[in-house]
Scaffold this motif. Structure first.
Motif, short mmCIF file in Angstrom:
data_model
loop_
_atom_site.label_atom_id
_atom_site.label_comp_id
_atom_site.label_asym_id
_atom_site.label_seq_id
_atom_site.Cartn_x
_atom_site.Cartn_y
_atom_site.Cartn_z
N TRP A 1 0.83 -1.21 0.00
CA TRP A 1 0.00 0.00 0.00
C TRP A 1 0.86 1.26 0.00
O TRP A 1 0.43 2.32 -0.45
N ALA B 1 0.52 -5.82 -1.97
CA ALA B 1 -0.84 -5.48 -1.58
C ALA B 1 -1.81 -6.58 -2.02
O ALA B 1 -2.69 -7.00 -1.26
N ARG C 1 -7.35 2.97 -4.24
CA ARG C 1 -6.04 3.04 -4.90
C ARG C 1 -6.03 4.00 -6.09
O ARG C 1 -5.11 4.82 -6.24
#
Length: 415
Positions: free
Chosen positions: A199, A213, A247
């Motif tokens: 992340w 991730a 994201r």
């Protein structure tokens, strides 16, 4: 131009990203010698970098590496064992190697290895770090930074922990239901650390970071499927999905960092958010509230902005109050201070930051300095704010976030 060395290196790096933990787990499953498995695998990767540029990358790199690593293990046994019993053992090992070919499929033993690393015989401070090293191949320095200890201290813990697995004969197996509870915390902590490492590269500029991730979420799904009645396993998976859903919004088209409060909610992944909400609801129905559920609830409160257009900072502050009472970490305290600032004003938030300022672990922790700098700036204290920004900038490894902090610092001189 001969590009075979580059192709070979890329293939080896891809195999390491995708299969390191699976290979270590399989090699260690019978011998319980994790360090020996890691050494053999390191030799196999070195052999790949030497041979693949000449012979070409094999069709199944994972199986090739396993075959070479097993041969290295046999060589190690041959050197170490000289007694009659040792020769018998060696013959059995050699027969097993001969019985298997480089084209074989082999089972994924990662979950078994994770629970072995979380065994009560392993020192509690080493369980999650050991999982990160054995499953993902993190070095001691990377793990140390995640757990706010020195690399030397972390290295010693990891060596001792691997020795305990071998010396005490800890089996690589998924524990019975009655045994799961005491090991679950370490497993979940390691999964979350895996996700968090990936992340930290929100733009996906590092292939390894993006993979971690995804790997963390995969491991989270695996544990949640194994333990569907475990509220914290569900809570952790929800937490990771809430974060992953944002994201695409964490960078502008130009690659600049976008703070959560300024993100375009239209870029958030509604499917992941809805799945996370459902998981959080299932966890809450179990009637036992834990750390990951509370952290997921914080993320749920943030994602509510996609519908309401506002963030309920009072509710978030209350969630951090509860979280601090059960997981009194400096990281939680920093986030709580930020929530206090949003709900009650920058002065109250700065008081909360000052209350934890004596914690030595924060000296090299970028979010502490960034939060402190932002609150000082809001209060018009330009000189100490600039000093705090300098600390944060010096500690930040993400170029986009570093640029953002530099831009925030520059605003101090324009006011």
């Amino acid at each position: 131009m001969d590009n075979r060395p580059e192709i070979a290196r890329a293939a080896a790096e891809a195999a390491a990203r995708q299969s390191y933990g699976k290979l270590v787990a399989y090699l260690a499953a019978r011998t319980r010698d994790v360090a020996g498995a890691e050494d053999a695998l390191a030799d196999a990767f070195a052999a790949a970098l030497e041979r693949w540029p000449q012979t070409g990358v094999p069709d199944r790199p994972e199986s090739w590496l396993l075959a070479v690593a097993r041969r290295r293990r046999v060589d190690a046994v041959r050197r170490r064992l000289t007694s009659e019993a040792g020769r018998d053992h060696l013959r059995l090992v050699a027969e097993e190697v001969e019985a298997r070919t480089a084209d074989e499929d082999f089972p994924d033993e990662r979950l078994r290895l994770m629970f072995a690393c979380a065994h009560p015989a392993i020192d509690a401070s080493a369980r999650a770090p050991l999982i990160l090293q054995t499953i993902l191949g993190f070095d001691a320095a990377t793990i140390a930074s995640a757990f706010l200890v020195s690399p030397a201290t972390m290295g010693q813990r990891l060596v001792r922990a691997k020795g305990r697995i071998r010396e005490t004969g800890i089996p690589l197996r998924v524990p019975e239901r009655s045994e799961l509870g005491e090991r679950l915390d370490a497993v979940l902590e390691a999964i979350y650390a895996t996700f968090a490492e990936g992340w930290s590269d929100p733009a996906g500029t590092e292939t390894r970071g993006r993979n971690l991730a995804t790997e963390g979420i995969w491991l989270g799904r695996l544990v949640a499927s194994l333990m569907p009645e475990e509220a914290e396993a569900l809570g952790l998976l929800a937490l990771m999905l809430f974060a992953e859903a944002r994201r695409a919004a964490r960078r502008s088209p130009e690659g600049n960092f976008v703070p959560l409060a300024e993100q375009d909610t239209a870029l958030w992944d509604d499917t992941l958010i809805d799945e996370a909400e459902a998981l959080l609801g299932r966890a809450a129905a179990k009637g036992i509230i834990g750390r990951y559920q509370l952290e997921a609830a914080v993320q749920s409160a943030h994602t509510a902005r996609r519908r309401s257009g506002r963030t309920d900072w009072t509710a978030i502050r209350q969630l951090y109050d509860a979280l601090l009472s059960i997981a009194g970490s400096p990281v939680v305290a920093i986030n709580r201070a930020v929530a206090i600032a949003e709900a009650e004003g920058a002065a109250a938030g700065l008081d909360a930051i000052d209350a934890i300022g004596d914690d030595r672990r924060l000296a090299d922790y970028q979010p502490y300095w960034a939060a402190r700098a932002g609150l000082l700036a809001k209060l018009g204290k330009a000189a100490p704010a600039a000093e705090a920004y300098n600390q944060a900038i010096g500690l930040e490894r993400d170029p986009a976030l570093r640029r953002f902090l530099q831009a925030e610092r520059s605003k101090l001189t324009r006011n």
